[in-house]
Design a protein around this motif. Structure first.
Motif, PDB file in Angstrom:
ATOM      1  N   HIS A   1       0.848  -1.215   0.171  1.00 12.25           N
ATOM      2  CA  HIS A   1      -0.024   0.030   0.013  1.00 12.25           C
ATOM      3  C   HIS A   1       0.836   1.236   0.072  1.00 12.25           C
ATOM      4  O   HIS A   1       0.909   1.945   0.977  1.00 12.25           O
ATOM      5  N   PRO A   2       1.483   1.748  -1.098  1.00 13.52           N
ATOM      6  CA  PRO A   2       2.461   2.509  -1.319  1.00 13.52           C
ATOM      7  C   PRO A   2       1.954   4.017  -0.600  1.00 13.52           C
ATOM      8  O   PRO A   2       2.766   4.840  -0.424  1.00 13.52           O
ATOM      9  N   GLU A   3       0.771   4.274  -0.778  1.00 13.08           N
ATOM     10  CA  GLU A   3      -0.042   5.275  -0.643  1.00 13.08           C
ATOM     11  C   GLU A   3      -0.089   5.826   1.029  1.00 13.08           C
ATOM     12  O   GLU A   3      -0.003   6.869   1.216  1.00 13.08           O
ATOM     13  N   THR A   4       0.674   4.730   1.697  1.00 17.03           N
ATOM     14  CA  THR A   4       0.638   5.196   3.128  1.00 17.03           C
ATOM     15  C   THR A   4       2.006   5.425   3.455  1.00 17.03           C
ATOM     16  O   THR A   4       2.331   6.186   4.671  1.00 17.03           O
ATOM     17  N   ALA A   5       3.002   5.401   2.394  1.00 17.78           N
ATOM     18  CA  ALA A   5       4.461   6.035   2.756  1.00 17.78           C
ATOM     19  C   ALA A   5       4.573   7.459   3.234  1.00 17.78           C
ATOM     20  O   ALA A   5       5.416   7.475   4.041  1.00 17.78           O
ATOM     21  N   GLN A   6       3.688   8.293   2.631  1.00 21.80           N
ATOM     22  CA  GLN A   6       3.819   9.710   3.066  1.00 21.80           C
ATOM     23  C   GLN A   6       3.332  10.010   4.703  1.00 21.80           C
ATOM     24  O   GLN A   6       3.736  10.932   4.875  1.00 21.80           O
ATOM     25  N   MET A   7       2.812   8.861   5.246  1.00 23.70           N
ATOM     26  CA  MET A   7       2.399   8.934   6.676  1.00 23.70           C
ATOM     27  C   MET A   7       3.611   8.988   7.623  1.00 23.70           C
ATOM     28  O   MET A   7       3.426   9.262   8.841  1.00 23.70           O
ATOM     29  N   MET A   8       4.487   8.062   7.059  1.00 24.22           N
ATOM     30  CA  MET A   8       5.699   7.721   7.854  1.00 24.22           C
ATOM     31  C   MET A   8       6.821   8.767   8.353  1.00 24.22           C
ATOM     32  O   MET A   8       6.728   9.816   7.740  1.00 24.22           O
ATOM     33  N   ILE A   9       7.373   8.371   9.322  1.00 18.25           N
ATOM     34  CA  ILE A   9       8.450   9.278   9.741  1.00 18.25           C
ATOM     35  C   ILE A   9       9.496   9.470   8.779  1.00 18.25           C
ATOM     36  O   ILE A   9      10.324  10.553   8.474  1.00 18.25           O
ATOM     37  N   MET A  10       9.600   8.432   8.063  1.00 19.81           N
ATOM     38  CA  MET A  10      10.577   8.332   6.824  1.00 19.81           C
ATOM     39  C   MET A  10      10.043   7.586   6.044  1.00 19.81           C
ATOM     40  O   MET A  10       9.647   6.528   6.205  1.00 19.81           O
ATOM     41  N   ASN A  11      10.257   7.973   4.767  1.00 18.05           N
ATOM     42  CA  ASN A  11       9.613   7.131   3.630  1.00 18.05           C
ATOM     43  C   ASN A  11      10.335   5.785   3.436  1.00 18.05           C
ATOM     44  O   ASN A  11      11.499   5.884   2.994  1.00 18.05           O
TER      45      ASN A  11
ATOM     46  N   PRO B   1      11.431  15.374   3.061  1.00 17.67           N
ATOM     47  CA  PRO B   1      12.688  15.989   2.764  1.00 17.67           C
ATOM     48  C   PRO B   1      13.900  15.196   3.011  1.00 17.67           C
ATOM     49  O   PRO B   1      13.899  14.036   3.610  1.00 17.67           O
ATOM     50  N   ALA B   2      15.062  15.795   2.510  1.00  9.67           N
ATOM     51  CA  ALA B   2      16.292  14.888   2.719  1.00  9.67           C
ATOM     52  C   ALA B   2      16.667  14.702   4.389  1.00  9.67           C
ATOM     53  O   ALA B   2      16.476  15.674   4.980  1.00  9.67           O
ATOM     54  N   THR B   3      16.823  13.446   4.548  1.00  8.83           N
ATOM     55  CA  THR B   3      17.347  13.125   6.139  1.00  8.83           C
ATOM     56  C   THR B   3      18.415  13.891   6.532  1.00  8.83           C
ATOM     57  O   THR B   3      18.408  14.578   7.828  1.00  8.83           O
ATOM     58  N   GLU B   4      19.468  14.448   5.713  1.00  6.32           N
ATOM     59  CA  GLU B   4      20.769  15.019   6.201  1.00  6.32           C
ATOM     60  C   GLU B   4      20.002  16.490   6.499  1.00  6.32           C
ATOM     61  O   GLU B   4      20.733  16.886   7.482  1.00  6.32           O
ATOM     62  N   GLU B   5      19.182  17.188   5.653  1.00  5.12           N
ATOM     63  CA  GLU B   5      18.818  18.396   6.152  1.00  5.12           C
ATOM     64  C   GLU B   5      17.834  18.331   7.263  1.00  5.12           C
ATOM     65  O   GLU B   5      17.975  19.440   8.141  1.00  5.12           O
ATOM     66  N   ARG B   6      17.034  17.383   7.676  1.00  2.79           N
ATOM     67  CA  ARG B   6      16.274  17.380   8.916  1.00  2.79           C
ATOM     68  C   ARG B   6      17.274  17.084   9.997  1.00  2.79           C
ATOM     69  O   ARG B   6      17.073  18.027  11.085  1.00  2.79           O
ATOM     70  N   VAL B   7      18.240  16.322   9.855  1.00  2.82           N
ATOM     71  CA  VAL B   7      19.379  16.130  11.248  1.00  2.82           C
ATOM     72  C   VAL B   7      19.874  17.551  11.421  1.00  2.82           C
ATOM     73  O   VAL B   7      20.176  17.852  12.454  1.00  2.82           O
ATOM     74  N   HIS B   8      20.426  18.101  10.180  1.00  4.46           N
ATOM     75  CA  HIS B   8      21.056  19.648  10.159  1.00  4.46           C
ATOM     76  C   HIS B   8      20.331  20.373  11.236  1.00  4.46           C
ATOM     77  O   HIS B   8      20.706  21.284  11.793  1.00  4.46           O
ATOM     78  N   ARG B   9      18.828  20.708  10.812  1.00  3.88           N
ATOM     79  CA  ARG B   9      18.149  21.624  11.478  1.00  3.88           C
ATOM     80  C   ARG B   9      17.975  21.098  12.713  1.00  3.88           C
ATOM     81  O   ARG B   9      18.105  22.282  13.718  1.00  3.88           O
ATOM     82  N   LEU B  10      17.657  20.128  13.217  1.00  2.05           N
ATOM     83  CA  LEU B  10      17.463  19.567  14.488  1.00  2.05           C
ATOM     84  C   LEU B  10      18.887  19.818  15.597  1.00  2.05           C
ATOM     85  O   LEU B  10      18.792  20.338  16.498  1.00  2.05           O
ATOM     86  N   MET B  11      20.008  19.385  14.739  1.00  2.00           N
ATOM     87  CA  MET B  11      21.387  19.850  15.559  1.00  2.00           C
ATOM     88  C   MET B  11      21.545  21.275  15.682  1.00  2.00           C
ATOM     89  O   MET B  11      22.010  21.633  16.674  1.00  2.00           O
ATOM     90  N   GLU B  12      21.104  22.100  14.631  1.00  4.21           N
ATOM     91  CA  GLU B  12      21.342  23.567  15.076  1.00  4.21           C
ATOM     92  C   GLU B  12      20.290  24.217  15.791  1.00  4.21           C
ATOM     93  O   GLU B  12      20.547  24.907  16.843  1.00  4.21           O
ATOM     94  N   MET B  13      19.059  23.274  16.099  1.00  5.35           N
ATOM     95  CA  MET B  13      18.120  23.566  16.989  1.00  5.35           C
ATOM     96  C   MET B  13      18.897  23.319  18.433  1.00  5.35           C
ATOM     97  O   MET B  13      18.588  24.169  19.496  1.00  5.35           O
ATOM     98  N   ALA B  14      19.354  22.110  18.487  1.00  8.53           N
ATOM     99  CA  ALA B  14      20.194  21.736  20.050  1.00  8.53           C
ATOM    100  C   ALA B  14      21.445  22.743  20.227  1.00  8.53           C
ATOM    101  O   ALA B  14      21.785  23.151  21.375  1.00  8.53           O
ATOM    102  N   ARG B  15      22.098  23.246  19.353  1.00 12.96           N
ATOM    103  CA  ARG B  15      23.124  24.136  19.333  1.00 12.96           C
ATOM    104  C   ARG B  15      22.657  25.701  19.828  1.00 12.96           C
ATOM    105  O   ARG B  15      23.233  26.461  20.841  1.00 12.96           O
ATOM    106  N   THR B  16      21.474  26.141  19.199  1.00 13.33           N
ATOM    107  CA  THR B  16      20.993  27.526  19.359  1.00 13.33           C
ATOM    108  C   THR B  16      19.797  27.610  20.064  1.00 13.33           C
ATOM    109  O   THR B  16      19.468  28.863  20.601  1.00 13.33           O
ATOM    110  N   GLY B  17      18.984  26.655  20.219  1.00 14.08           N
ATOM    111  CA  GLY B  17      17.899  26.578  20.804  1.00 14.08           C
ATOM    112  C   GLY B  17      16.812  27.199  19.928  1.00 14.08           C
ATOM    113  O   GLY B  17      15.606  27.453  20.260  1.00 14.08           O
ATOM    114  N   ARG B  18      17.053  27.486  18.658  1.00 11.18           N
ATOM    115  CA  ARG B  18      16.147  27.758  17.832  1.00 11.18           C
ATOM    116  C   ARG B  18      16.026  26.947  16.484  1.00 11.18           C
ATOM    117  O   ARG B  18      17.225  26.708  16.088  1.00 11.18           O
TER     118      ARG B  18
END
Length: 286
Positions: A241-251, A266-283
């Protein structure tokens, strides 16, 4: 309110797509039949699509007795997010993944695979479930669940077009090329509609999940692990049921070449980068 508007736009867009397909396949009669079908699908999708998605993924409900640690984790995070306690499900699949569904926070469910519970630490799993509860809090779950149900219906119609071709209202066979075009283009159109919804939604759920768990690094680490492991472990229910793939935390579906244009995440690398930036700066980066 904004997500409710997006949901209405999605349902209207797919209704219009149904009508176009009906017109190509059956002329005026096809338009009428497609409109009736679309109205029925919209009603069903709003009230019952979450149960359909849970059945598609073979999810089994658990409680404080059958999965005490996992249930307690979701309960604590829901309280942290000021959300009603959702129903909790497990999916017996080795592929690491998770999703949320339901029509609103009062009728929500979260699900995780047994595979994700094996590879993640408790801290990382907590980050993942906070991400899913962020979807609930942002009311993303209705639009993603409806998108999955509608895309499945469009794919079924397209397959019928490919098998039987189109027919005019007077009973004569129509141009088989038109039926072939519908069979090819309808799933692509449904995929584009889903893609337009999903990418920004995932960034917002990452940010919201990091805030709920108060631990951006845990979610970043979890995403890296899921990305690494999921490549080699098929998610059988989603493959069917590939139509459910968009619901997952990662395709969980592999994408290469032109299929990357229809990726809902979105690309996993970009998601990780944004989260690590949030951890570093609080934003969280804009």
């Amino acid at each position: 309110m904004f997500n409710l508007v997006k949901t209405a736009i999605l349902m209207a867009a797919i209704t219009a797509l149904f009508i176009v397909i009906g017109g190509i396949l059956g002329g005026r009669e096809g338009v009428v039949m497609a409109l009736l079908f679309a109205l029925a699908m919209n009603f069903f999708s709003y009230w019952y699509s979450d149960q359909l998605v849970l059945r598609m993924t073979n999810a089994q409900e658990v409680d404080e007795h059958s999965a005490p640690q996992f249930y307690a984790m979701v309960q604590e995070l829901a309280a942290q997010a000021e959300l009603p306690m959702p129903k909790v499900y497990l999916i017996h699949e080795d592929s690491p993944n998770a999703f949320a569904t339901g029509r609103n926070p009062e009728h929500a469910a979260v699900a995780a695979t047994t595979g994700i519970m094996r590879i993640l630490s408790n801290r990382e799993l907590r980050g993942v479930m906070a991400h899913e509860l962020a979807h609930v809090k942002h009311r993303d779950i209705l639009i993603s669940t409806i998108a999955a149900t509608m895309a499945g219906a469009i794919s079924a119609i397209a397959n019928m077009a490919l098998l039987f071709g189109n027919r005019q209202s007077d009973g004569r066979s129509g141009n088989p090329i038109a039926g072939l075009l519908v069979a090819l283009l309808a799933p692509m159109a449904a995929g584009l509609i889903q893609m337009s919804i999903s990418r920004a939604r995932e960034y917002e759920a990452d940010r919201g999940g990091a805030e709920i768990a108060q631990d951006p690094e845990a979610l970043a680490s979890a995403l890296e692990k899921i990305h690494r492991y999921a490549k080699g472990i098929p998610f059988n229910a989603v493959e069917h049921h590939p139509e459910t793939a968009q619901m997952m935390i990662m395709n969980p579906l592999t994408a290469s070449g032109i299929s990357q244009l229809f990726s809902t995440h979105p690309a996993t690398e970009e998601r990780v980068h944004r989260l690590m930036e949030m951890a570093r700066t609080g934003r969280y980066p804009a």
